[in-house]
Design a protein around this motif. Structure first.
Motif, PDB file in Angstrom:
ATOM      1  N   LEU A 118       0.808  -1.213   0.000  1.00 15.08           N
ATOM      2  CA  LEU A 118       0.000   0.000   0.000  1.00 15.08           C
ATOM      3  C   LEU A 118       0.850   1.276   0.000  1.00 15.08           C
ATOM      4  N   GLY A 119       2.154   1.115   0.113  1.00 16.93           N
ATOM      5  CA  GLY A 119       3.016   2.294   0.173  1.00 16.93           C
ATOM      6  C   GLY A 119       2.974   2.989   1.518  1.00 16.93           C
ATOM      7  N   HIS A 120       2.491   2.287   2.557  1.00 16.00           N
ATOM      8  CA  HIS A 120       2.405   2.872   3.893  1.00 16.00           C
ATOM      9  C   HIS A 120       3.780   2.957   4.538  1.00 16.00           C
ATOM     10  N   ASP A 121       3.896   3.872   5.523  1.00 10.79           N
ATOM     11  CA  ASP A 121       5.184   4.040   6.179  1.00 10.79           C
ATOM     12  C   ASP A 121       5.222   3.453   7.599  1.00 10.79           C
ATOM     13  N   THR A 122       4.088   2.977   8.085  1.00 13.81           N
ATOM     14  CA  THR A 122       4.047   2.437   9.448  1.00 13.81           C
ATOM     15  C   THR A 122       3.431   1.048   9.432  1.00 13.81           C
ATOM     16  N   MET A 123       4.055   0.140  10.171  1.00 12.68           N
ATOM     17  CA  MET A 123       3.544  -1.229  10.267  1.00 12.68           C
ATOM     18  C   MET A 123       3.479  -1.640  11.727  1.00 12.68           C
ATOM     19  N   TYR A 124       2.591  -2.583  12.008  1.00 12.66           N
ATOM     20  CA  TYR A 124       2.296  -2.967  13.386  1.00 12.66           C
ATOM     21  C   TYR A 124       2.186  -4.488  13.501  1.00 12.66           C
ATOM     22  N   TRP A 125       2.429  -4.970  14.707  1.00  5.87           N
ATOM     23  CA  TRP A 125       2.076  -6.343  15.081  1.00  5.87           C
ATOM     24  C   TRP A 125       1.129  -6.278  16.268  1.00  5.87           C
ATOM     25  N   TYR A 126       0.019  -7.047  16.144  1.00  2.00           N
ATOM     26  CA  TYR A 126      -0.949  -7.182  17.214  1.00  2.00           C
ATOM     27  C   TYR A 126      -1.073  -8.655  17.594  1.00  2.00           C
ATOM     28  N   LYS A 127      -1.452  -8.885  18.854  1.00  3.81           N
ATOM     29  CA  LYS A 127      -1.762 -10.238  19.310  1.00  3.81           C
ATOM     30  C   LYS A 127      -3.235 -10.262  19.715  1.00  3.81           C
ATOM     31  N   GLN A 128      -3.982 -11.235  19.181  1.00  2.61           N
ATOM     32  CA  GLN A 128      -5.387 -11.392  19.578  1.00  2.61           C
ATOM     33  C   GLN A 128      -5.548 -12.740  20.276  1.00  2.61           C
ATOM     34  N   ASP A 129      -5.985 -12.696  21.532  1.00  4.08           N
ATOM     35  CA  ASP A 129      -6.092 -13.946  22.289  1.00  4.08           C
ATOM     36  C   ASP A 129      -7.426 -14.636  22.004  1.00  4.08           C
ATOM     37  N   SER A 130      -7.651 -15.731  22.711  1.00  5.09           N
ATOM     38  CA  SER A 130      -8.838 -16.551  22.427  1.00  5.09           C
ATOM     39  C   SER A 130     -10.138 -15.824  22.754  1.00  5.09           C
ATOM     40  N   LYS A 131     -10.062 -14.792  23.609  1.00  6.40           N
ATOM     41  CA  LYS A 131     -11.260 -14.004  23.927  1.00  6.40           C
ATOM     42  C   LYS A 131     -11.408 -12.806  22.981  1.00  6.40           C
ATOM     43  N   LYS A 132     -10.581 -12.749  21.969  1.00 11.73           N
ATOM     44  CA  LYS A 132     -10.619 -11.706  20.943  1.00 11.73           C
ATOM     45  C   LYS A 132     -10.059 -10.362  21.402  1.00 11.73           C
ATOM     46  N   PHE A 133      -9.432 -10.316  22.587  1.00 11.09           N
ATOM     47  CA  PHE A 133      -8.787  -9.066  22.990  1.00 11.09           C
ATOM     48  C   PHE A 133      -7.604  -8.816  22.073  1.00 11.09           C
ATOM     49  N   LEU A 134      -7.490  -7.581  21.615  1.00 10.90           N
ATOM     50  CA  LEU A 134      -6.458  -7.217  20.644  1.00 10.90           C
ATOM     51  C   LEU A 134      -5.465  -6.287  21.324  1.00 10.90           C
ATOM     52  N   LYS A 135      -4.209  -6.693  21.337  1.00  7.94           N
ATOM     53  CA  LYS A 135      -3.183  -5.865  22.002  1.00  7.94           C
ATOM     54  C   LYS A 135      -2.063  -5.549  21.037  1.00  7.94           C
ATOM     55  N   ILE A 136      -1.680  -4.290  20.991  1.00  7.32           N
ATOM     56  CA  ILE A 136      -0.559  -3.936  20.131  1.00  7.32           C
ATOM     57  C   ILE A 136       0.739  -4.438  20.765  1.00  7.32           C
ATOM     58  N   MET A 137       1.629  -4.925  19.926  1.00  9.54           N
ATOM     59  CA  MET A 137       2.928  -5.394  20.401  1.00  9.54           C
ATOM     60  C   MET A 137       4.026  -4.425  19.976  1.00  9.54           C
ATOM     61  N   PHE A 138       4.102  -4.170  18.697  1.00 16.03           N
ATOM     62  CA  PHE A 138       5.178  -3.332  18.135  1.00 16.03           C
ATOM     63  C   PHE A 138       4.624  -2.461  17.016  1.00 16.03           C
ATOM     64  N   SER A 139       5.335  -1.350  16.784  1.00 16.77           N
ATOM     65  CA  SER A 139       5.045  -0.542  15.613  1.00 16.77           C
ATOM     66  C   SER A 139       6.356   0.001  15.065  1.00 16.77           C
ATOM     67  N   TYR A 140       6.488  -0.019  13.755  1.00 16.78           N
ATOM     68  CA  TYR A 140       7.658   0.511  13.066  1.00 16.78           C
ATOM     69  C   TYR A 140       7.207   1.610  12.121  1.00 16.78           C
ATOM     70  N   ASN A 141       7.960   2.718  12.110  1.00 16.70           N
ATOM     71  CA  ASN A 141       7.724   3.792  11.166  1.00 16.70           C
ATOM     72  C   ASN A 141       8.996   3.986  10.366  1.00 16.70           C
ATOM     73  N   ASN A 142       8.903   3.831   9.051  1.00 16.98           N
ATOM     74  CA  ASN A 142      10.099   3.944   8.198  1.00 16.98           C
ATOM     75  C   ASN A 142      11.265   3.111   8.730  1.00 16.98           C
ATOM     76  N   LYS A 143      10.979   1.904   9.058  1.00 17.77           N
ATOM     77  CA  LYS A 143      11.948   0.892   9.538  1.00 17.77           C
ATOM     78  C   LYS A 143      12.464   1.152  10.950  1.00 17.77           C
ATOM     79  N   GLU A 144      11.908   2.170  11.621  1.00 16.17           N
ATOM     80  CA  GLU A 144      12.372   2.429  12.992  1.00 16.17           C
ATOM     81  C   GLU A 144      11.313   2.041  14.001  1.00 16.17           C
ATOM     82  N   LEU A 145      11.732   1.404  15.078  1.00 14.46           N
ATOM     83  CA  LEU A 145      10.797   0.965  16.118  1.00 14.46           C
ATOM     84  C   LEU A 145      10.264   2.182  16.861  1.00 14.46           C
ATOM     85  N   ILE A 146       8.933   2.362  16.886  1.00 11.72           N
ATOM     86  CA  ILE A 146       8.366   3.505  17.593  1.00 11.72           C
ATOM     87  C   ILE A 146       7.449   3.090  18.741  1.00 11.72           C
TER      88      ILE A 146
END
Lengths: 114, 111
Positions: free
Chosen positions: A27-55
């Motif tokens: 998509l040409g986006h500059d920010t990417m994320y990893w989320y974890k969703q548990d069995s109860k569907k709770f969604l938690k952010i783990m990491f985010s990178y902007n232009n290859k840098e951890l933010i």
């Protein structure tokens, strides 16, 4: 064309193993994320990178190590897998210059640790 | 701290309106979102509202924001079976900051 793709879709592995999940966005986006969703569907952010840098680095065990080789890719490596790591992991991407933070999610990787 | 809360389940009859409610704690939230997750898929943005608005309508969807009470709702008119999904309320401070998601409301449709 898939906008945010993840591989593999399913991952079944034994405790103690090391595994990686890959994510790519076209998509040409500059920010990417990893989320974890548990069995109860709770969604938690783990990491985010902007232009290859951890933010964003939430309270995540250091067994989890993200790597962003370029703006279009964000991979997640997990060492010494534990039972509690079983979950669905979602990758997402966004454009930070937009008026609002619309995140586009991948289809998820279901990780099962036996 | 930042917290977003929703009820976990909602069941409505096909053709009726569905109203999904959400409360948030962060008064500096600037953007409020509704995301939809269909079974076996990732989340997809349905709609969003700026904190200086109190209502937004988009076809069958109506979002109401009560900033004083920090209450957000999503109304789906003429609910169809294809609306069955989990609906996540979310907030962020800016377009660049992280999004805090609620626990999701599972909407089921009965005939």
């Amino acid at each position: 064309d898939t906008a945010v793709s993840q591989t593999p879709k399913y991952l079944v592995t034994q405790m103690g193993n090391d595994k990686s999940i890959k994510c790519e966005q076209n998509l040409g986006h500059d920010t990417m994320y990893w989320y974890k969703q548990d069995s109860k569907k709770f969604l938690k952010i783990m990491f985010s990178y902007n232009n290859k840098e951890l933010i964003i680095n939430e309270t995540v065990p250091n067994r989890f190590s993200p790597k962003s080789p370029d703006k279009a890719h964000l991979n997640l490596h997990i060492n010494s897998l534990e039972l509690g790591d079983s979950a669905v992991y979602f990758c997402a991407s966004s454009r930070t210059s937009g008026a609002y933070n619309e995140q586009f999610f991948g289809p998820g990787t279901r990780l099962t640790v036996l | 701290g930042e917290d977003v809360e929703q009820s976990l389940f909602l069941s409505v009859r096909e053709g009726d309106s569905s109203v999904i409610n959400c409360t948030y704690t962060d008064s500096s939230s600037t953007y409020l979102y509704w995301y939809k997750q269909e079974p076996g898929a990732g989340l997809q943005l349905l709609t969003y509202i700026f904190s200086n608005m109190d209502m937004k309508q988009d076809q069958r969807l109506t979002v109401l924001l009560n900033k004083k009470d920090k209450h957000l709702s999503l109304r789906i008119a003429d609910t169809q079976t294809g609306d069955s999904a989990i609906y996540f309320c979310a907030e962020s401070h800016s377009s660049a900051s992280k999004i805090i998601f609620g626990s999701g409301t599972r909407l089921s449709i009965r005939p």
